[in-house]
Scaffold this motif. Structure first.
Motif, mmCIF file in Angstrom:
data_model
loop_
_atom_site.group_PDB
_atom_site.id
_atom_site.type_symbol
_atom_site.label_atom_id
_atom_site.label_comp_id
_atom_site.label_asym_id
_atom_site.label_seq_id
_atom_site.Cartn_x
_atom_site.Cartn_y
_atom_site.Cartn_z
ATOM 1 N N PRO A 100 -22.089 -8.793 -32.755
ATOM 2 C CA PRO A 100 -20.431 -8.285 -33.066
ATOM 3 C C PRO A 100 -19.941 -8.525 -34.622
ATOM 4 N N TRP A 101 -19.414 -7.616 -34.961
ATOM 5 C CA TRP A 101 -18.941 -7.842 -36.599
ATOM 6 C C TRP A 101 -18.050 -8.821 -36.528
ATOM 7 N N LEU A 102 -17.148 -9.063 -35.599
ATOM 8 C CA LEU A 102 -16.118 -10.009 -35.865
ATOM 9 C C LEU A 102 -15.978 -10.771 -34.534
ATOM 10 N N GLU A 103 -15.567 -12.105 -34.596
ATOM 11 C CA GLU A 103 -15.438 -12.704 -33.293
ATOM 12 C C GLU A 103 -14.592 -14.008 -33.467
ATOM 13 N N VAL A 104 -13.863 -14.232 -32.293
ATOM 14 C CA VAL A 104 -12.692 -15.374 -32.432
ATOM 15 C C VAL A 104 -12.971 -16.460 -31.799
ATOM 16 N N ARG A 105 -12.812 -17.638 -32.328
ATOM 17 C CA ARG A 105 -13.253 -18.571 -31.501
ATOM 18 C C ARG A 105 -12.215 -19.818 -31.780
ATOM 19 N N SER A 106 -12.059 -20.565 -30.545
ATOM 20 C CA SER A 106 -11.167 -21.689 -30.528
ATOM 21 C C SER A 106 -11.772 -22.702 -31.533
#
Length: 249
Positions: A107-113
């Protein structure tokens, strides 16, 4: 040789630097030019961002993120996070108490805690099909994000929900790398044309802030100190950090 990959201002007189050649993160006294603290890392450090004034996230070896605490002019290692292991981590920023990671493939972008849990992923379909190599990222005080793409020579602005708001193109944008936000309407970018560019979203303009006549050579990353109105520019090729007073922006 000092291969500086990224840097962040942690206080008016203290600068955090990811030193790839020595495989460490260093805390520099900007007035004396001395290293006052450093921590060795398991892998080579690259991208870096502040999650708050006392904590930094550092991308290591393209596969992990090391959290580092800054307290009393001393650096200590915190939690280590593992990210998607089959692709390389390029960009890194923080937004709304989360880490935003850019990769060199899907994936190009990923949001993580902040403890590493995947919250959202964005692949090359739909609105993100324009990306080829998202490289550096920054977050403005208002929560917008800017992403430099070195293969398309573009800068893309997205909101906190990752809706694409604006795309900057210009002959001045050549292999854009480091990027930092001064204000919502003043974004600084390293260009391979030996220049630091000023992007202004309100007018959709790209102009040269600093160039070769100012001593800019192969700029790779930069950061801004709002208290002293100074720009710190690193060159990974020249192994230097240069400081510029920019009260006119």
């Amino acid at each position: 040789m000092c291969d500086i990959q990224d840097l962040e201002v942690v206080s008016p007189d203290m600068l955090l630097v990811s030193n790839n050649s020595k495989q460490c993160v260093q805390l520099l006294d900007c007035l004396k030019g001395d290293v006052v603290s450093e921590v060795q890392l398991q892998y080579d450090p690259y991208r870096m961002c502040l999650t708050d004034r006392n904590t930094a996230a550092v991308g290591m070896g393209g596969r992990k993120i090391q959290m580092i605490k800054v307290k009393d002019k001393t650096l200590t290692k915190g939690r280590e996070l593992t990210v998607s292991g089959t692709i390389k981590l390029y960009g890194l920023t923080s937004s709304r108490n989360s880490l935003v990671v850019a990769y060199n493939s899907q994936p190009w972008l990923e949001v993580r805690s902040m403890d590493g849990k995947v919250l959202h992923q964005f692949d090359k379909s739909g609105k993100f099909q324009q990306f080829m190599s998202p490289y550096f990222m920054c977050t403005t005080p208002g929560g917008s994000m800017f992403i430099s793409d070195r293969d398309t020579n573009t800068i893309t602005k997205v909101d906190a929900q990752f809706n694409i708001l604006q795309t900057f193109t210009s002959p001045l944008l050549q292999l854009p790398r480091g990027i930092t936000a001064v204000t919502e309407d003043e974004i600084l970018v390293c260009s391979n044309k030996n220049s630091i560019l000023l992007l202004q979203p309100s007018t959709n303009t790209v102009s040269t802030l600093l160039g070769e006549d100012d001593g800019i050579e192969w700029p790779s990353s930069l950061t801004y100190c709002p208290d002293q109105k100074k720009v710190y520019v690193a060159s990974s090729y020249k192994a230097t950090i240069k400081v510029y007073q920019v009260s006119y922006i």
